[in-house]
Write a protein that holds these residues in place. Structure first.
Motif, short mmCIF file in Angstrom:
data_model
loop_
_atom_site.label_atom_id
_atom_site.label_comp_id
_atom_site.label_asym_id
_atom_site.label_seq_id
_atom_site.Cartn_x
_atom_site.Cartn_y
_atom_site.Cartn_z
N GLU A 129 0.81 -1.22 0.00
CA GLU A 129 0.00 0.00 0.00
C GLU A 129 0.84 1.27 0.00
O GLU A 129 0.30 2.37 -0.09
N THR A 130 2.16 1.12 0.11
CA THR A 130 3.02 2.30 0.15
C THR A 130 3.14 2.91 -1.24
O THR A 130 3.38 2.21 -2.23
N ASP A 131 3.01 4.22 -1.30
CA ASP A 131 3.12 4.97 -2.56
C ASP A 131 4.52 5.55 -2.66
O ASP A 131 4.92 6.39 -1.84
N VAL A 132 5.29 5.11 -3.67
CA VAL A 132 6.66 5.60 -3.85
C VAL A 132 6.67 7.10 -4.08
O VAL A 132 7.56 7.81 -3.58
N ALA A 133 5.69 7.62 -4.80
CA ALA A 133 5.63 9.06 -5.07
C ALA A 133 5.53 9.85 -3.77
O ALA A 133 6.12 10.93 -3.63
#
Length: 832
Positions: free
Chosen positions: A773-777
């Motif tokens: 669920e982690t967003d790299v952006a």
């Protein structure tokens, strides 16, 4: 001139220190070769100094590759030393030894039965009671415990030496936990590889049949008629001075190596804490001294033994080899009465004479000792082993007179000498040095059988009898048709399974093998990446590259400790690299990680093939080269060779059986990879400018072994988002966090006690979900000069991986409360 020819020429009058003439094992009094060496003369004649030096170098390398070490009490393990010149004995001479040792084993067994049974030796005055009862090897709680066991002595060792006339004499007996057979096996293996022509020509007795006989003897030692008796080897652990010997013996016999914490006693039965169940143990080959074997009835402060073991032995529910209390046979005072003991118990004359010995508790013996103190070695009886007291005569006299019954004196024999290359190799000569032999005897079938061979010891010429090297002992056959070890066939042994070795302690060691291997690998990769940056920018500290250099070296500082203060412009990077690679005492260094890996592997040595120890041979030679060469280039060269060695562990692991231990190695490796990646990505938490960030990102990719993958996917556009995506979320990149967590989950699920809902599995599943669920952006988003979301993510990741490791330990490694030191409990005053 060949080395042996030079040795013979130099020995027209063989003499060593003090003017005492010694029997020479190679050259007779007529100046000619003795019979066993005459058979080998044709092969030996071609071995010159240069060739022997090459052979000696090969021996050092092979022993290093096999990880053979020995550690004196209070010292770090040192390399085992094997002299390239074997100690050769002909069949006729050894036959005398063989018969004498068989008799001696019968005698020692009879002494053990008598002292823990009827005690006729003490009752009839054959041996003074004070000479026995004052020795700590006599275990009182086992008194009368041998009545139901007529054969308490299964294996023994005897130290032998030849006197000036060439007569074999007994120097001492080893029955507590006879060590050295594992070293003897290693000596034979190595010498047969470096001297193949001489080995074939010698036609000596091979050792393997004796090992099968030893294994058979242990299986037959079990009480009752058991179809599949279970045998273990009890070790005090990796810090024992003969840890290698114990592990080598367990490996060669095919029995698991266990520690006291792996065993428990329930209702008088000894059980192994195998995963998910308790396995009954029938025979224990102990390598722990008796005093430490049971904290309930012996030393209360022991954490090496098993509480209740003595009671289990008394109830005949387990067989301990050798029995608790066998250490009394190592009492040097018994040597003074050996002839009388033999006549009393066996009705025979003693075949192997002992070194002349006097027990100072006897008035006549005391007078003789005090009159000849400068000619004798004095030993104290109130400690095990009995040490030789090296002190001034007047001080020694006062100590003896204060308690005569606690001291024994022995004649200093001019032991036989043999050519030794270890001391003379720098001069290109084989020098004569005194030698002794440790011979081994095992109860096999209805009689005692002696190993045709043994462990040779090269002694210090200074008179201390300190062992400085070892020798392989070659006993030649009397004829081509003679079977090895005189055993045409070995008694049948059980072909059933042995005990599983996946006790919780083994799982813990395997877990740390994985972690330390990964830690060492990642540190070495980072050192190599940092070295490239240092070579490019060390001379330009004020440039953007100089800032990149500070950041990359800061990564090493974060993982491996101290680092020069940034901004002073005079960093000694070469010294920093040398410290990281060579300083074992530096917390977080590559050297410390490698040594921790070595220790973890040593704890489960019987689980691994010999190939694993070649890793450390490669690493140690790379470190030695770096220690000798201060050049800047050598840091990268040595680090690269060390990395090659560490990486080879993966190849060895790939060939292991897929048991719980193998799965736990992988769990440890992937948990540690996640932690190391977390440290590495801290370099991305701050912005330093486009050029600096590119240099740092390139170093991060190199350290994470992902440069090629990134280049193929993103070409030359090195940006934080791409690097984070590749190293955090890419499920196909073996160096990514996603890949590591997925593999860790698979291996964890395969370990017994994992049900799919245990705490480690839940923590790991939650971590996987959060990563998905982690967003790299969002992670690369800037907040001032840093990336606050990335900082928070990495901090959380580190804490959660720590919790995961703790949960794995609690579930899979914990076996109950830690052993408690009974001896440390307070003594309560009696209330009136």
């Amino acid at each position: 001139m060949p080395v042996l020819q030079e040795y013979v020429a130099a020995l027209t009058q063989p003499m060593l220190g003090g003017g005492a003439t010694r029997y020479d094992e190679v050259v007779g009094p007529d100046g000619l070769l003795r019979p066993p060496w005459k058979r080998l003369a044709a092969v030996v004649a071609g071995i010159g100094a240069e060739e022997l030096q090459r052979i000696d170098d090969q021996i050092v390398r092979f022993l290093s590759d096999d990880g053979v070490t020995y550690s004196r009490p209070g010292e770090r393990p040192t390399a085992w030393r094997l002299d390239p010149v074997p100690l050769v004995v002909d069949a006729v001479s050894w036959r005398e030894v063989e018969v004498g040792l068989a008799q001696r084993a019968e005698l020692l067994n009879a002494v053990l039965v008598d002292l823990y049974g009827e005690r006729t030796l003490l009752r009839d005055g054959v041996v003074p009671a004070a000479a026995v009862l004052s020795h700590p090897g006599f275990v009182r709680v086992m008194a009368y415990g041998s009545r139901d066991d007529p054969r308490p002595l299964v294996v023994s060792a005897t130290d032998l030496g030849r006197d000036a006339e060439g007569t074999w004499r007994v120097l001492g007996d080893r029955a507590q936990a006879p060590s050295g057979l594992g070293y003897a096996l290693e000596n034979r293996k190595v010498l047969s590889r470096v001297l193949p022509e001489l080995y074939r020509e010698a036609d000596l007795h091979r050792v393997s049949p004796y090992l099968w006989a030893f294994r058979s003897a242990l299986l037959q030692s079990a009480h009752g008629e058991l179809p599949d008796p279970r045998v273990v080897v009890l070790t005090p652990g990796t810090h024992s001075e003969t840890a290698y010997d114990q592990a080598a013996l367990a490996t060669n016999l095919g029995f698991p190596l266990v520690q006291g914490s792996d065993l428990t006693v329930r209702d008088g039965w000894v059980l192994l804490k195998s995963l998910g169940r308790l396995e009954r143990v029938d025979v224990i080959l102990r390598r722990v001294d008796a005093a430490w074997c049971d904290p309930l009835e012996l030393r209360g402060d022991s954490q090496l033994g098993v509480a209740g073991l003595a009671e289990a032995v008394r109830r005949n529910r387990v067989r301990v080899v050798n029995g608790l209390g066998a250490g009394v046979l190592e009492n040097p005072a018994l040597l003074a009465y050996a002839p009388a003991i033999c006549e009393h118990l066996l009705g025979e004359s003693l075949r192997l004479p002992t070194v002349p010995t006097w027990w100072c508790g006897d008035p006549d013996a005391l007078a003789h000792v005090l009159d000849h103190l400068d000619e004798l070695s004095v030993r104290a009886l109130d400690s095990v082993p009995s040490p030789v007291l090296d002190t001034r005569p007047e001080v020694l006299t006062r100590r003896i007179l204060a308690a005569p019954h606690l001291y024994v004196a022995q004649e200093r024999l001019p032991l036989s000498q043999a050519p030794t290359w270890s001391d003379g190799r720098t001069a290109g000569l084989a020098t004569p040095r005194p030698v002794s032999v440790r011979a081994f005897t095992v109860r096999y079938g209805s009689s005692y059988r002696t190993l045709l061979g043994g462990l040779g010891n090269v002694l210090d010429v200074a008179g201390s009898n300190r062992v400085v090297a070892s020798k392989d002992v070659w006993v030649l056959k009397s004829g081509a048709g003679e079977p090895d070890q005189g055993l045409a066939e070995v008694l049948p042994v059980s072909s059933g399974r042995s005990l599983p070795a996946t006790v919780p302690r083994v799982l813990e060691d395997m877990f740390w093998v994985g972690r330390y291997a990964e830690r060492a690998e990642d540190l070495l990769r980072l050192v190599l990446a940092a070295h490239v940056v240092v070579e490019d920018y060390r001379s330009r500290p004020r440039t953007g590259g100089g800032l990149s250099l500070q950041i990359v070296m800061g990564l090493l500082a974060r993982i491996a400790g101290r680092h020069p203060q940034a901004g002073d412009g005079d960093h000694d990077y070469d010294a920093e690299f040398r410290s990281l690679l060579l300083d074992v005492d530096r917390t977080g260094s590559v050297a410390q990680s490698v040594e921790a890996l070595r220790d973890a592997l040593s704890g489960v040595r019987d689980q691994w093939s010999a190939d694993v120890w070649r890793i450390f041979g490669v690493v140690d030679r790379a470190r030695a080269t770096m220690a000798e060469d201060p050049g800047s280039h050598q840091a990268a060269e040595s680090a690269g060779r060390m990395l090659t060695g560490v990486l080879s562990l993966a190849g060895v692991t790939a060939n292991m059986i897929r048991d719980p231990g193998w799965h736990m190695i992988s769990v440890g490796r992937y948990v540690e990879r996640g932690q190391q990646l977390r440290h590495l990505l801290t370099a991305l938490t701050e912005r330093h400018g486009l050029d600096v960030d590119r240099e740092v990102l390139a170093a991060v990719l190199a350290a994470a072994e992902s440069s090629v993958t990134h280049r193929r996917r993103y070409r030359d556009h090195v940006r934080p988002a791409g690097v984070l995506d590749l190293l955090l979320k890419d499920p196909d990149n073996p160096r990514s966090l996603a890949f590591s967590l997925a593999r860790a989950a698979e291996h964890l699920a395969a370990v017994p006690a994992s049900t799919g809902s245990t705490r480690p599995e839940r923590l790991l599943a939650a971590l996987v979900t959060e990563l998905e669920e982690t967003d790299v952006a969002r992670l690369v988003a800037i907040g001032g000069v840093d990336r606050p979301h990335l900082v928070t993510f990495l901090d959380s990741l580190g804490a959660r991986l720590d919790r995961l490791a703790e949960a794995v330990a609690d579930l899979h490694f914990a076996t109950g409360p830690a052993p408690r030191r009974f001896g440390s409990l307070p003594i309560l005053e009696e209330v009136p």
